[in-house]
Write an enzyme that holds these catalytic residues in place. Structure first.
Site, mmCIF file in Angstrom:
data_model
loop_
_atom_site.group_PDB
_atom_site.id
_atom_site.type_symbol
_atom_site.label_atom_id
_atom_site.label_comp_id
_atom_site.label_asym_id
_atom_site.label_seq_id
_atom_site.Cartn_x
_atom_site.Cartn_y
_atom_site.Cartn_z
ATOM 1 N N GLU A 1 0.933 -1.195 -0.112
ATOM 2 C CA GLU A 1 0.080 0.038 0.008
ATOM 3 C C GLU A 1 0.956 1.121 0.061
ATOM 4 O OE1 GLU A 1 -2.307 -0.048 3.537
ATOM 5 O OE2 GLU A 1 -3.631 1.768 3.030
ATOM 6 N N LYS B 1 -9.194 2.013 -2.163
ATOM 7 C CA LYS B 1 -9.463 1.625 -1.073
ATOM 8 C C LYS B 1 -10.882 1.796 -0.306
ATOM 9 C CE LYS B 1 -7.193 0.796 3.493
ATOM 10 N NZ LYS B 1 -5.818 1.455 4.310
ATOM 11 N N CYS C 1 -5.245 -3.490 2.827
ATOM 12 C CA CYS C 1 -5.377 -3.497 4.228
ATOM 13 C C CYS C 1 -6.634 -3.556 4.896
ATOM 14 C CB CYS C 1 -4.534 -2.066 4.755
ATOM 15 S SG CYS C 1 -3.668 -2.104 6.223
#
Lengths: 294, 294
Positions: A52, A123, A156
């Site tokens: 990320e 995300k 994540c």
């Protein structure tokens, strides 16, 4: 790209680059990512996953700093650089990047193939004060149909929401790439498996997909990251990793798309995805009853 | 039942009975379940979880055998016996049972409290040739509001579907009881954690709920069961177990409903359930796009 020429069926090697980006040092981060991508490709990888925010680092002081470091996709320098290396090596790259789209910022991952830009994942679930820098992702859970197989992405904290993996699998994903910057979770037992690792294992097993997590290492502006990248097979067992908690390293695993897809058929009666009771899930996950106080 | 009189807040002790039912020996299974429930209560349990099909055993030769052993709920002998012991001991019991409803059979779990019958969960996802004996559950994912807290139930293969835990948590469940008959999964590494255990850990962590799994042991008509019952805290870490793979035993863990609920608030920005992107999940989990070939 698929190794059909080796007579082994449509298999390919995925690599997860566990590295330490440095906050704000974009040129250096990018250069080191290229070195690692080249190394992974030399060792046989056709799909390389970076962490990320691999080009910028994670711990922005404020939105202004994130804004200055973010780039348009696919026309910014970082994406163009990764496009060049993917074309030169004939591989796919999935890389975390701070994306600027007009005045909006996203914690994104670009998917790049040998022929150029493939697409972007933004995300969906923002962690902690990322909420002050980035917009929540507005592109859903795209699945990219590539020469290797169908690739999805989660970043994540997205992995804390089983819905993300389920959506990707329901849309036909074979492999889910997870650029991540995992932080320590309270309660971790020394030497025990990280909770993030167990979430990936459970999701890979439940959905019959390979999950390839590339985490960062190091401590940045006081925030520790936990490494422990891993590649989980579609039956949930480990293909590679967990990597160390501190060191930069590269994980490799061979993926067989036919085997991934057939792993969902468990026995004469059961199939991991077709057994879903959508008739039961719909009313709640759809318009949504008001939950009790939670 | 809640130990508010001890001044420790609304805490209670859950116990998981890992035992070996014998196929068809209903009287003996029932008697042994009562012994274990009494033992658990003596050791402080206010909620006792028994395995799946605890009164009948699992490996029915055919639907006829299952039909003969199944009972109406709550008026059948097994449920009445558990109702009596729960009333006598002032506790809750969650017990797996072969349920007969007219001509239909269900792989069910009854929820019983000190004041009698509370409700029934009917297994939603049938495993292997259970499909030839039972109907798929038709009661959704009920959450029972009790003096201890809000109790939901999932049975064995239901735990392979993260939607079940999510639905229960979204409806306010504090603890999810899992009567189960886990069978070995291919690829298990000797000495490694069972996949079923990791699924429970991931679900407890993702949803902020306690998950209490009571498995059976033994080999029945050639089918091995794996034991390894466990109780997972709402942060995903183990409260008790995994139990052994072969022995009958009882696991105990103290639960604090206030702590369970507050565990879902992770930091100033994040909450495990409120962070869900229902706007993203809805279109797929709702009416459902046609998935790619899976």
């Amino acid at each position: 790209v698929a190794n059909t020429e080796h007579g082994t069926g449509p298999t390919f090697v995925v690599a997860c680059i566990q590295m330490e980006p440095r906050i704000g040092e974009k040129q250096s981060n990018l250069a080191r990512s290229i070195e690692r991508i080249e190394q992974a490709a030399r060792q046989g990888a056709s799909l390389v996953v970076l962490p990320e925010l691999a080009n910028t680092g994670y711990m922005f002081t404020d939105r202004r700093e994130a804004f200055e470091l973010a780039e348009p996709v696919p026309d910014g320098e970082s994406t163009r650089t990764w496009i060049d290396v993917a074309a030169r090596l004939g591989i796919y790259v999935v890389a975390g990047i701070a994306e600027r789209d007009g005045d909006r910022l996203f914690n994104s991952a670009v998917v790049i193939g040998p022929k150029g830009y493939v697409g972007t994942f933004r995300k969906l679930h923002l962690w902690n004060d990322e909420n002050t820098c980035f917009e929540p992702g507005d592109k859903g859970v795209p699945v990219f149909d590539t020469e290797l197989g169908r690739i999805a992405v989660a970043i994540c904290y997205d992995g804390w929401f089983p819905e993300v993996y389920r959506l990707a699998a329901a849309k036909g994903a074979d492999i889910i790439c997870v650029p991540t910057n995992w932080v320590p979770m309270p309660g971790q037992v020394a030497g025990g498996m990280a909770m993030a690792n167990m979430l990936a294992i459970a999701a890979a097993h439940s959905n019959g997909v390979v999950i390839a997590c590339a985490d960062r290492v190091g401590t940045e502006r006081g925030q520790e990251f936990i490494g422990q990248s891993l590649i989980v097979d579609s039956d949930g067992w480990l293909k590679a990793g967990p990597a160390s908690a501190q060191r930069e390293e590269i994980l490799f695993a061979e993926c067989d798309v036919g085997r991934i897809r057939s792993s969902r058929r468990i026995n004469a009666f059961n199939h991991k995805l077709r057994d879903r009771r959508t008739d039961v899930y719909d009313p709640m996950l759809g318009s949504g009853e008001t939950p009790a106080s939670v």
